[in-house]
Design a protein around this motif. Structure first.
Motif, short mmCIF file in Angstrom:
data_model
loop_
_atom_site.label_atom_id
_atom_site.label_comp_id
_atom_site.label_asym_id
_atom_site.label_seq_id
_atom_site.Cartn_x
_atom_site.Cartn_y
_atom_site.Cartn_z
N LYS A 1 15.37 31.02 35.27
CA LYS A 1 14.70 32.03 35.34
C LYS A 1 14.11 32.50 36.27
N ALA A 2 14.61 31.89 37.34
CA ALA A 2 14.24 32.66 38.38
C ALA A 2 15.11 33.29 38.94
N GLY A 3 16.72 33.09 38.45
CA GLY A 3 18.19 33.26 38.60
C GLY A 3 18.51 32.89 39.52
N LEU A 4 18.73 32.00 39.97
CA LEU A 4 18.92 31.00 40.91
C LEU A 4 20.22 29.90 40.58
N TYR A 5 20.52 30.08 39.31
CA TYR A 5 21.25 28.70 38.97
C TYR A 5 22.76 29.12 39.87
N ARG A 6 23.13 30.66 39.53
CA ARG A 6 24.55 30.30 40.36
C ARG A 6 24.56 30.71 41.95
N THR A 7 23.35 30.70 42.06
CA THR A 7 22.59 30.51 44.32
C THR A 7 23.45 29.16 44.52
N VAL A 8 23.02 28.28 44.36
CA VAL A 8 23.22 27.26 43.97
C VAL A 8 24.24 27.01 43.58
N GLN A 9 24.91 25.67 43.94
CA GLN A 9 26.01 25.05 43.66
C GLN A 9 25.86 23.53 42.51
N GLN A 10 25.09 22.96 43.14
CA GLN A 10 24.41 21.93 42.20
C GLN A 10 22.82 21.71 41.75
N ALA A 11 22.11 21.53 40.91
CA ALA A 11 20.71 21.12 40.92
C ALA A 11 20.92 20.24 39.42
N PHE A 12 19.65 19.27 39.99
CA PHE A 12 19.16 18.06 39.37
C PHE A 12 17.92 17.28 39.63
N ALA A 13 17.45 16.54 38.93
CA ALA A 13 16.75 16.00 39.19
C ALA A 13 17.41 14.32 38.86
N VAL A 14 16.32 13.85 39.60
CA VAL A 14 16.82 12.12 39.91
C VAL A 14 15.71 11.30 39.49
N LEU A 15 15.85 10.41 39.24
CA LEU A 15 14.35 9.39 38.40
C LEU A 15 14.83 8.32 39.55
N LEU A 16 13.50 8.91 40.43
CA LEU A 16 13.13 6.94 41.29
C LEU A 16 12.96 5.73 40.75
N PRO A 17 13.41 4.86 41.61
CA PRO A 17 13.10 3.17 41.32
C PRO A 17 11.60 2.79 41.61
N VAL A 18 10.65 3.58 42.26
CA VAL A 18 9.25 3.68 42.57
C VAL A 18 8.30 4.51 41.30
N GLN A 19 6.98 3.46 41.84
CA GLN A 19 5.50 3.91 41.04
C GLN A 19 5.09 4.18 41.73
N THR A 20 4.24 5.45 41.72
CA THR A 20 3.17 5.89 42.88
C THR A 20 1.79 6.27 41.94
N VAL A 21 1.04 6.48 42.84
CA VAL A 21 -0.55 6.59 41.73
C VAL A 21 -0.81 7.92 41.63
N GLY A 22 -1.41 7.55 41.32
CA GLY A 22 -1.54 9.63 40.74
C GLY A 22 -3.03 9.59 39.77
N VAL A 23 -3.66 10.73 39.52
CA VAL A 23 -4.84 10.14 38.43
C VAL A 23 -4.83 11.78 37.57
N MET A 24 -5.14 10.82 36.21
CA MET A 24 -5.51 12.04 35.02
C MET A 24 -6.85 11.80 34.70
N GLY A 25 -7.66 12.60 34.23
CA GLY A 25 -9.30 12.75 34.54
C GLY A 25 -9.39 12.21 34.91
N ASP A 26 -9.67 11.00 34.41
CA ASP A 26 -10.74 10.68 34.98
C ASP A 26 -10.18 9.20 35.55
N ASP A 27 -8.82 8.60 34.60
CA ASP A 27 -7.81 7.60 34.85
C ASP A 27 -7.70 7.78 35.85
N ARG A 28 -7.04 6.45 36.45
CA ARG A 28 -5.40 6.44 37.52
C ARG A 28 -4.62 5.99 36.90
#
Ligand code: XMP
Length: 522
Positions: free
Chosen positions: A434-461
């Protein structure tokens, strides 16, 4: 197509690069091909008699990490200098040529490295259209110190009096700098001048004629037999399939293995593209469960690669058996793979491979191999794909590793983790497009890390997974820079992932270059 097939026809213009082990030898060949002249790498010591048989229009001697005076340094067959074929020596290639004809090479007073101003001193056909003062890319410790009377200087830098030289009576040139590197101004012009002005090439090599020739060769070799082509969804195997389809039509059968490690919608995408472009036999093998079962409890990256490679071969073999009259197997091996594996008949010896390709099929499958891309660089394969009518969207797809999402799902691989990764990855790619950047980079992707972290969602941790986003720019995937992604794009990616991918509460961006990091995380 195969190792024994001549790669050029008798009337085709050919330039040979004698490879002395320099890092940019392949780049020289690519740059020459940009002049529409076919160019191949050969061993540095290929006998002059063999070179004569190959009948090149010119020779280019590459750079090298060695010193010409060092023990065991690589030298060409001295008889090449008497072949009456124009020669261009680059860096070490210049030193070895000058030394052979009586000049002295020794360490310079200071090493020259990087962009350096250079002045042209003499006009010559090599410097036609090149500015008198221009910047060159230097990377050398040694240099020609004492130039023999056979040569004269064409250009100099502050510390290198012989930055470019020419022989008085022979068509022999030397450049101490690297014209093949884009940092050298007029580098392309210098190579074009050598190939066209000095060697007399007209520049007639074209992908369209290459396609015609390969189609004819494939038809002749295959006859009435059937060819199997493994599809991966990527550019190379799609171009192989398109070329074969043009050559033999319905005698082609394709196999696509869904190993469960694919990106969102990949399996449907392959089917859909296939039915649009090919009216022939497609076997989609759903082996998701089998792969996932074999990967259960495995976290070690190399172990994952091994398992996926092995299961793939088993599945492929089984499916191929169901195609009774198949005699040939087509593969998308490219020229850099051929060079690096030492697989070219006159080519350089095998170099160390930087990564481990999974998905290659062993010879014991019992098929004869057809490798119609083994003379081509990636950019030429893309051009071929375009001429064969494949859509841009497919031709410009980022590469995807054989073991797929398994090496981006750090730690153990199971379906819920793959789901998170797939959803996040689709968002990364969608936002880049959408940003017109797909061909500006030669490779892009997501990686799922093997760690968990704390966050907040509404009133919940929350205590949930982390996605790392990787985007790199690179010429050859051997080195890469992390992409300076605009903050607004990062923000959209992060917000969408944390809002919509269930089980992920944090997104990080990878700001590491290669080396010391690699592109993949595993
Ligand atoms: P690295 O991570 O080594 O990646 O910097 C360089 C390029 O190679 C791809 N890659 C692979 N491709 N099987 C493949 O087919 C593999 O096991 C593999 N590992 C890395 C990577 O995606 C990048 O394009």
């Amino acid at each position: 197509m195969s190792q024994t097939t001549p790669t050029t026809t008798a009337d085709e213009e050919l330039i040979l690069v004698l490879d002395f082990g320099g890092q940019t030898a392949q780049l020289i060949a690519r740059r020459v091909r940009e002049q529409h002249v076919f160019c191949q790498l050969v061993r540095h010591n290929l006998p002059a008699s063999r070179i004569r048989e190959l009948n090149p229009k010119g020779l280019i001697l590459s750079g090298s990490p060695a010193s010409v005076y060092g023990a065991g340094s690589p030298h060409p067959d001295p008889a090449i200098f008497d072949l009456d074929i124009p020669i261009l020596g680059i860096c070490y290639g210049m030193q070895v040529s000058c030394e052979h004809l009586g000049s002295q090479v020794s360490p310079g007073e200071s090493r020259e490295f990087g962009r350096t101003p250079c002045q042209v001193q003499q006009t010559s056909e090599l410097f036609d259209g090149v500015a008198k003062d221009f910047a060159v890319w230097m990377s050398h410790g040694d240099q020609v110190q004492d130039l023999s009377d056979h040569f004269y200087s064409l250009a100099a830098t502050e510390t290198c009096p012989f930055a470019a030289v020419k022989h008085h009576t022979r068509q022999l040139f030397g450049l101490q700098f690297h014209p093949e590197v884009t940092h050298t101004e007029f580098g392309g012009k210098l190579l074009s001048n050598f190939v066209k002005n000095v060697c007399g090439c007209r520049g007639t090599w074209q992908i369209s004629s290459f396609i015609e020739r390969e189609v004819a060769l494939i038809r002749e070799r295959v006859g009435q037999n059937r060819v199997i082509c493994g599809l991966s969804g990527g550019v190379d195997s799609s171009v192989v399939a398109a070329l074969l389809y043009r050559a033999i039509g319905s005698q082609l059968s394709c196999i696509f293995v869904d190993n469960g490690m694919l990106r969102n919608g990949e399996s449907d995408g392959v089917r859909e593209r296939f039915s649009r472009h090919f009216k022939t036999d497609l076997h989609v093998v759903d082996a998701r469960e089998l792969f996932l079962n074999e990967l259960k409890g495995v976290a070690d990256p190399q172990q994952k690669r091994k398992i996926i490679g092995k299961v793939f071969i088993d599945v492929f073999r089984h499916e191929a058996k169901s195609i009774p009259d198949a005699k040939f197997l087509a593969q998308g091996t490219l020229y850099p793979d051929v060079i690096e594996s030492g697989g070219a008949a006159d080519g350089p010896a095998a170099a160390i491979k930087y990564h481990h390709n999974v998905g290659g099929l062993p010879s014991e499958l019992g098929f004869e191999l057809i490798e119609p891309l083994r003379d081509l660089f990636k950019d030429e394969v893309r051009e071929m794909g375009g001429q064969l009518g494949l859509p841009d969207e497919l031709i410009w797809r980022h590469p995807f590793p054989g073991p797929g999402l398994a090496v981006r799902c750090l730690g153990e691989v199971f379906e819920d983790r793959l789901r998170k990764l797939r959803e996040a990855d689709a968002i990364v790619i969608d936002e880049l497009r959408k940003a017109g950047l797909y061909r500006t980079v030669q490779q892009a992707f997501a990686v799922l890390l093997p760690v968990q972290t704390v966050g907040v969602m509404g009133d919940d941790r929350t205590y949930q997974d982390v996605i790392a986003v990787r985007a790199v720019t690179t010429d050859d995937f051997m080195t890469a820079d992390w992409f300076h992604m605009p903050y607004d794009v990062m923000e959209r990616i992060s917000t969408r992932i944390t809002n919509s991918v269930r089980g992920v509460n944090r997104v990080v961006y990878d700001v590491s270059s290669k080396p010391p990091s690699t592109i993949e995380w595993e």
